[in-house]
Enzyme design. Structure first.
Site, PDB file in Angstrom:
ATOM      1  N   SER A  60       0.795  -1.229   0.000  1.00 38.48           N
ATOM      2  CA  SER A  60       0.000   0.000   0.000  1.00 38.48           C
ATOM      3  C   SER A  60       0.826   1.277   0.000  1.00 38.48           C
ATOM      4  CB  SER A  60      -0.920   0.018   1.229  1.00 38.48           C
ATOM      5  OG  SER A  60      -0.160  -0.060   2.427  1.00 38.48           O
ATOM      6  N   TYR A  61       2.127   1.185   0.179  1.00 41.88           N
ATOM      7  CA  TYR A  61       2.927   2.403   0.230  1.00 41.88           C
ATOM      8  C   TYR A  61       3.002   3.065  -1.140  1.00 41.88           C
ATOM      9  CZ  TYR A  61       4.672   0.854   4.832  1.00 41.88           C
ATOM     10  OH  TYR A  61       4.794   0.459   6.139  1.00 41.88           O
ATOM     11  N   SER A  62       2.501   4.296  -1.200  1.00 40.44           N
ATOM     12  CA  SER A  62       2.539   5.086  -2.447  1.00 40.44           C
ATOM     13  C   SER A  62       1.977   4.298  -3.626  1.00 40.44           C
ATOM     14  CB  SER A  62       3.958   5.571  -2.743  1.00 40.44           C
ATOM     15  OG  SER A  62       4.420   6.409  -1.710  1.00 40.44           O
TER      16      SER A  62
END
Length: 331
Positions: A60-62
């Site tokens: 889910s990061y960036s």
């Protein structure tokens, strides 16, 4: 760099882990303060050249761009068999402001199988060393989640599985279910531990010690609050809505802790980050705190903190202002 065992496993990791939330396309996902690929690569390379072999990211990061940047950089700067690569599943990997589509998030069997394949593609690898659930899924039976994770391991797509912030009773239940069914068990806990938030000392850390779980604290510097004067902010602090919610209710007590860090750092003549990290690293149960570095110096301070030994009096001075906090960080 002296390497340590990850919990009760035979896996050797550096005693600090490079957290990769900092790396990602700023226009994607929920973090506008991230570093783009050109700015990220020198820090990842510096980590590898400094002996760090442990890297943690998430789907889910960036909007998945963190995995892409990290995967390409590690392919260029390190041998795959020398790297311990961790990622996570639970939150959707969509762009900023998007709504999760059905089965895109959570810990159902379908979501886990889709997410591991998507992460491996973005990372450019056949497997991850550590696959972690980012949060507890209240809508999926834990038996379904754990059997799916066991099958991911047996398929060779992950070497180990781990968990992140949850209640201690939930983690104990998961460990029991895995043992009862002969499934792969969680070997790590990635939780919120620092001088401004010590609630994990009550139940989760003793549970991890008893079960031989490797502990990887996130935000060991309290989103940078422990590294600067109380009234001095940062671009990330001003834009990090999640981080604001972690520390908003205990400002008076937290300020006194920050001041204690500053006093000890000044007496020793070293950066505050080294004092705050040394406190975390000094806990016997901690395997490797997760360090977010947006500058090479941040990584250098983390490595230097490995050699800082706090006295009993210094630890008491750092801990004395602490007051009980509401449990946060499970969102």
């Amino acid at each position: 760099m002296n390497y340590v065992r990850l919990g009760n496993t035979g896996l050797q990791v550096s005693p600090i882990c490079l957290g990769c939330m900092t790396f990602g396309a700023p226009a994607r996902g929920a973090h506008s303060w991230t570093l783009d690929e050109d700015a990220s690569r020198p820090i990842i390379r510096h980590a590898v050249e400094s002996g760090v072999n442990f890297f943690d990211t998430a789907n889910s990061y960036s909007a998945g761009t963190s995995e892409e940047i990290v995967g390409r950089a590690l392919k260029d700067f390190a041998r795959r068999d020398e790297v311990v690569l961790a990622t996570k599943v639970f939150f959707p990997a969509g762009a900023l402001g998007s709504t999760a589509r059905p089965n895109e998030a959570g810990l159902s069997r379908k979501a886990i199988f889709q997410s591991i394949d998507a992460s491996l593609k973005r990372l450019g690898t056949d497997y991850v060393d550590l696959y972690q659930i980012h949060r507890w899924d209240y809508e999926t039976p834990i038996e379904e989640t754990l059997e799916a994770l066991h099958d991911v391991v047996k398929a060779g797509k992950a070497r180990y599985i781990g968990a992140s912030s949850m209640h201690a009773w939930q983690f104990a239940k998961a460990l029991h279910v895995s043992k009862s069914n002969g499934w792969s068990r969680f070997v790590t806990m990635q939780n919120h531990v620092n001088l401004l938030y010590r609630e994990e000392e009550r139940e989760m850390l003793p549970l991890c010690a008893d079960e031989g779980i490797g502990v990887m604290p996130w935000s060991p510097l309290a989103r940078g609050r422990l590294t600067r004067d109380w009234n001095q902010g940062s671009d990330r602090q001003e834009k990090d809505a999640f981080g604001m919610g972690l520390y908003a209710a205990t400002a008076d007590a937290d300020r006194r802790v920050v001041e204690a860090v500053a006093t000890i750092a000044e007496k020793r003549g070293i950066p505050r980050a080294q004092i705050a990290l040394s406190w975390v690293i000094g806990k016997p149960i901690v395997t490797a705190p997760i360090i977010g570095a947006s500058k090479p110096q941040h990584l250098d301070d983390a490595i230097a903190a490995l050699d800082v030994r706090l006295t009993d009096d210094e630890r008491q001075q750092l801990e004395a202002p602490y007051v009980p906090h509401a449990v946060v960080g499970f969102e």
